[in-house]
Design a protein around this motif. Structure first.
Motif, PDB file in Angstrom:
ATOM      1  N   MET A   1       0.838  -1.205   0.000  1.00 36.36           N
ATOM      2  CA  MET A   1       0.000   0.000   0.000  1.00 36.36           C
ATOM      3  C   MET A   1       0.873   1.255   0.000  1.00 36.36           C
ATOM      4  O   MET A   1       1.887   1.310   0.685  1.00 36.36           O
ATOM      5  N   GLU A   2       0.454   2.237  -0.796  1.00 39.12           N
ATOM      6  CA  GLU A   2       1.252   3.467  -0.908  1.00 39.12           C
ATOM      7  C   GLU A   2       1.152   4.321   0.363  1.00 39.12           C
ATOM      8  O   GLU A   2       0.087   4.393   0.977  1.00 39.12           O
ATOM      9  N   SER A   3       2.287   4.956   0.712  1.00 37.13           N
ATOM     10  CA  SER A   3       2.243   5.895   1.838  1.00 37.13           C
ATOM     11  C   SER A   3       1.585   7.188   1.358  1.00 37.13           C
ATOM     12  O   SER A   3       1.406   7.399   0.150  1.00 37.13           O
ATOM     13  N   THR A   4       1.274   8.075   2.304  1.00 34.84           N
ATOM     14  CA  THR A   4       0.645   9.355   1.924  1.00 34.84           C
ATOM     15  C   THR A   4       1.577  10.148   1.008  1.00 34.84           C
ATOM     16  O   THR A   4       1.136  10.755   0.031  1.00 34.84           O
ATOM     17  N   ILE A   5       2.879  10.107   1.316  1.00 38.59           N
ATOM     18  CA  ILE A   5       3.834  10.858   0.482  1.00 38.59           C
ATOM     19  C   ILE A   5       3.839  10.295  -0.934  1.00 38.59           C
ATOM     20  O   ILE A   5       3.791  11.032  -1.924  1.00 38.59           O
ATOM     21  N   GLU A   6       3.867   8.967  -1.036  1.00 33.93           N
ATOM     22  CA  GLU A   6       3.865   8.348  -2.378  1.00 33.93           C
ATOM     23  C   GLU A   6       2.592   8.709  -3.142  1.00 33.93           C
ATOM     24  O   GLU A   6       2.617   8.960  -4.347  1.00 33.93           O
ATOM     25  N   LYS A   7       1.490   8.709  -2.417  1.00 32.41           N
ATOM     26  CA  LYS A   7       0.226   9.037  -3.079  1.00 32.41           C
ATOM     27  C   LYS A   7       0.225  10.497  -3.563  1.00 32.41           C
ATOM     28  O   LYS A   7      -0.265  10.809  -4.641  1.00 32.41           O
ATOM     29  N   ARG A   8       0.779  11.376  -2.757  1.00 27.82           N
ATOM     30  CA  ARG A   8       0.838  12.795  -3.163  1.00 27.82           C
ATOM     31  C   ARG A   8       1.735  12.958  -4.396  1.00 27.82           C
ATOM     32  O   ARG A   8       1.424  13.732  -5.298  1.00 27.82           O
ATOM     33  N   GLU A   9       2.847  12.214  -4.399  1.00 23.02           N
ATOM     34  CA  GLU A   9       3.742  12.293  -5.570  1.00 23.02           C
ATOM     35  C   GLU A   9       3.021  11.792  -6.815  1.00 23.02           C
ATOM     36  O   GLU A   9       3.117  12.365  -7.892  1.00 23.02           O
ATOM     37  N   LYS A  10       2.300  10.688  -6.639  1.00 20.11           N
ATOM     38  CA  LYS A  10       1.555  10.123  -7.774  1.00 20.11           C
ATOM     39  C   LYS A  10       0.497  11.127  -8.254  1.00 20.11           C
ATOM     40  O   LYS A  10       0.332  11.347  -9.459  1.00 20.11           O
ATOM     41  N   ALA A  11      -0.193  11.752  -7.303  1.00 21.24           N
ATOM     42  CA  ALA A  11      -1.242  12.711  -7.659  1.00 21.24           C
ATOM     43  C   ALA A  11      -0.661  13.863  -8.489  1.00 21.24           C
ATOM     44  O   ALA A  11      -1.262  14.285  -9.482  1.00 21.24           O
ATOM     45  N   LEU A  12       0.519  14.336  -8.113  1.00 27.02           N
ATOM     46  CA  LEU A  12       1.129  15.439  -8.866  1.00 27.02           C
ATOM     47  C   LEU A  12       1.575  14.985 -10.245  1.00 27.02           C
ATOM     48  O   LEU A  12       1.417  15.695 -11.236  1.00 27.02           O
ATOM     49  N   LYS A  13       2.085  13.743 -10.322  1.00 27.09           N
ATOM     50  CA  LYS A  13       2.488  13.211 -11.626  1.00 27.09           C
ATOM     51  C   LYS A  13       1.282  13.118 -12.560  1.00 27.09           C
ATOM     52  O   LYS A  13       1.370  13.384 -13.755  1.00 27.09           O
ATOM     53  N   VAL A  14       0.153  12.690 -12.000  1.00 23.40           N
ATOM     54  CA  VAL A  14      -1.068  12.569 -12.801  1.00 23.40           C
ATOM     55  C   VAL A  14      -1.397  13.914 -13.446  1.00 23.40           C
ATOM     56  O   VAL A  14      -1.637  14.005 -14.658  1.00 23.40           O
ATOM     57  N   LEU A  15      -1.348  14.962 -12.652  1.00 23.73           N
ATOM     58  CA  LEU A  15      -1.702  16.285 -13.167  1.00 23.73           C
ATOM     59  C   LEU A  15      -0.684  16.789 -14.194  1.00 23.73           C
ATOM     60  O   LEU A  15      -1.048  17.350 -15.225  1.00 23.73           O
TER      61      LEU A  15
END
Ligand code: SF4
Length: 217
Positions: A1-15
Motif C-alpha cells: 500500500m502506498e504511503s501518503t507521500i507516495e500518493k501525493r507524488e503520484k497525484a502530482l504526476k497525474v496532473l
C-alpha cells in the motif's frame, strides 16, 4: 500500500502528465463575467459541453446580469436556453437564482463557496466552478468524471463526490485545485471513459491501479 507521500507524488504526476498530454496550463482559473460563469455552470448539468458553450455564447449578447434574467419573460428565457437538457427547469432555476442575487447580494455573484452554497439551486460543483473560473480562487469541482477517474487511479477511496472533493483537497496543494476539473473531464471524455476506457492509449497507465475495472481497450 502506498504511503501518503507516495500518493501525493503520484497525484502530482497525474496532473503533470495530463497537462502535457492535453497541452493545457495547470493552476488558476479563467476569469470572466461571474454571472455568465454561474449561468454556464448551471446550464452544463446533463448537457454536452458544446451545447452549453454555444448556448452561453448566444445568451451573452442578451444577458449580462441577474436584472436581464428577471426582465425577460419565462418563455423567451426557455427558448434562449434550448437545446440544453432540462431547459425549462433551468430557466426556472435561473430566475430564482437571479432573484436571490438581486435581493441578497446587490446583484453580484458571491466569491465564496459558503455564500454560493446558501443560494437554492447552486450545488457544490457549480459553486466550486464559479470561484475557480470567475474569481481565480481555489475551487475543486468534482463531477462524475473527476470522481470515477480518481477512484480508478487509486488516488481516493471514496463513496461520494463530496468525499472525493475532500480527499483530493488533502492530496493536492490548493494552487492545483482549479485545474483538476477541466483536465479530468477532458481526459474522462476522451480516454478514461466510463465504460471500457482506452487504457492502451493512456498516459497514466503505469500510475493506474485500475480499481473496479473489468474491461478496457
Ligand atoms: Fe483510466 Fe485506464 Fe488510464 Fe487507468 S489506465 S486512468 S483506467 S484509461
Amino acid at each position: 500500500m502506498e504511503s501518503t507521500i507516495e500518493k501525493r507524488e503520484k497525484a502530482l504526476k497525474v496532473l503533470e502528465r495530463l497537462s502535457s498530454f492535453f497541452n493545457k496550463e495547470q493552476g488558476g482559473g479563467v476569469k470572466g463575467n461571474p454571472f455568465l460563469v454561474l449561468l454556464s455552470a448551471l446550464l452544463s448539468h446533463r448537457t454536452k459541453d458544446e451545447v452549453t458553450e454555444a448556448v452561453t455564447e448566444r445568451i451573452a449578447s442578451r444577458i449580462k446580469g441577474p436584472k436581464d434574467v428577471l426582465k425577460m419573460d419565462i418563455k423567451t428565457l426557455e427558448s434562449l436556453l434550448y437545446p440544453c437538457g432540462f431547459y425549462r427547469k433551468k430557466a426556472k432555476i435561473l430566475k430564482e437564482v437571479s432573484k436571490v442575487l438581486l435581493e441578497k447580494y446587490n446583484g453580484e455573484v458571491p466569491d465564496s463557496l459558503e455564500e454560493l452554497l446558501k443560494i437554492k439551486g447552486v450545488g457544490r460543483k457549480t459553486a466550486n466552478l464559479v470561484i475557480a473560473k470567475a474569481y481565480g480562487k481555489n475551487g475543486l469541482a468534482v463531477d462524475t468524471h473527476v470522481h470515477r477517474i480518481s477512484k480508478r487511479l487509486g488516488l481516493v477511496n471514496s463513496k461520494s463526490e463530496r468525499e472525493t472533493e475532500e480527499a483530493l483537497k488533502a492530496l493536492y496543494p490548493a494552487r492545483f485545485w482549479a485545474s483538476i476539473n477541466s483536465l479530468f473531464v477532458h481526459f474522462g471524455k476522451n480516454i478514461c471513459r466510463p465504460i471500457s476506457p482506452f487504457c492502451s492509449l493512456c498516459p497514466l497507465l503505469d500510475l493506474c491501479d485500475k480499481v473496479g475495472l473489468n474491461r478496457w481497450r
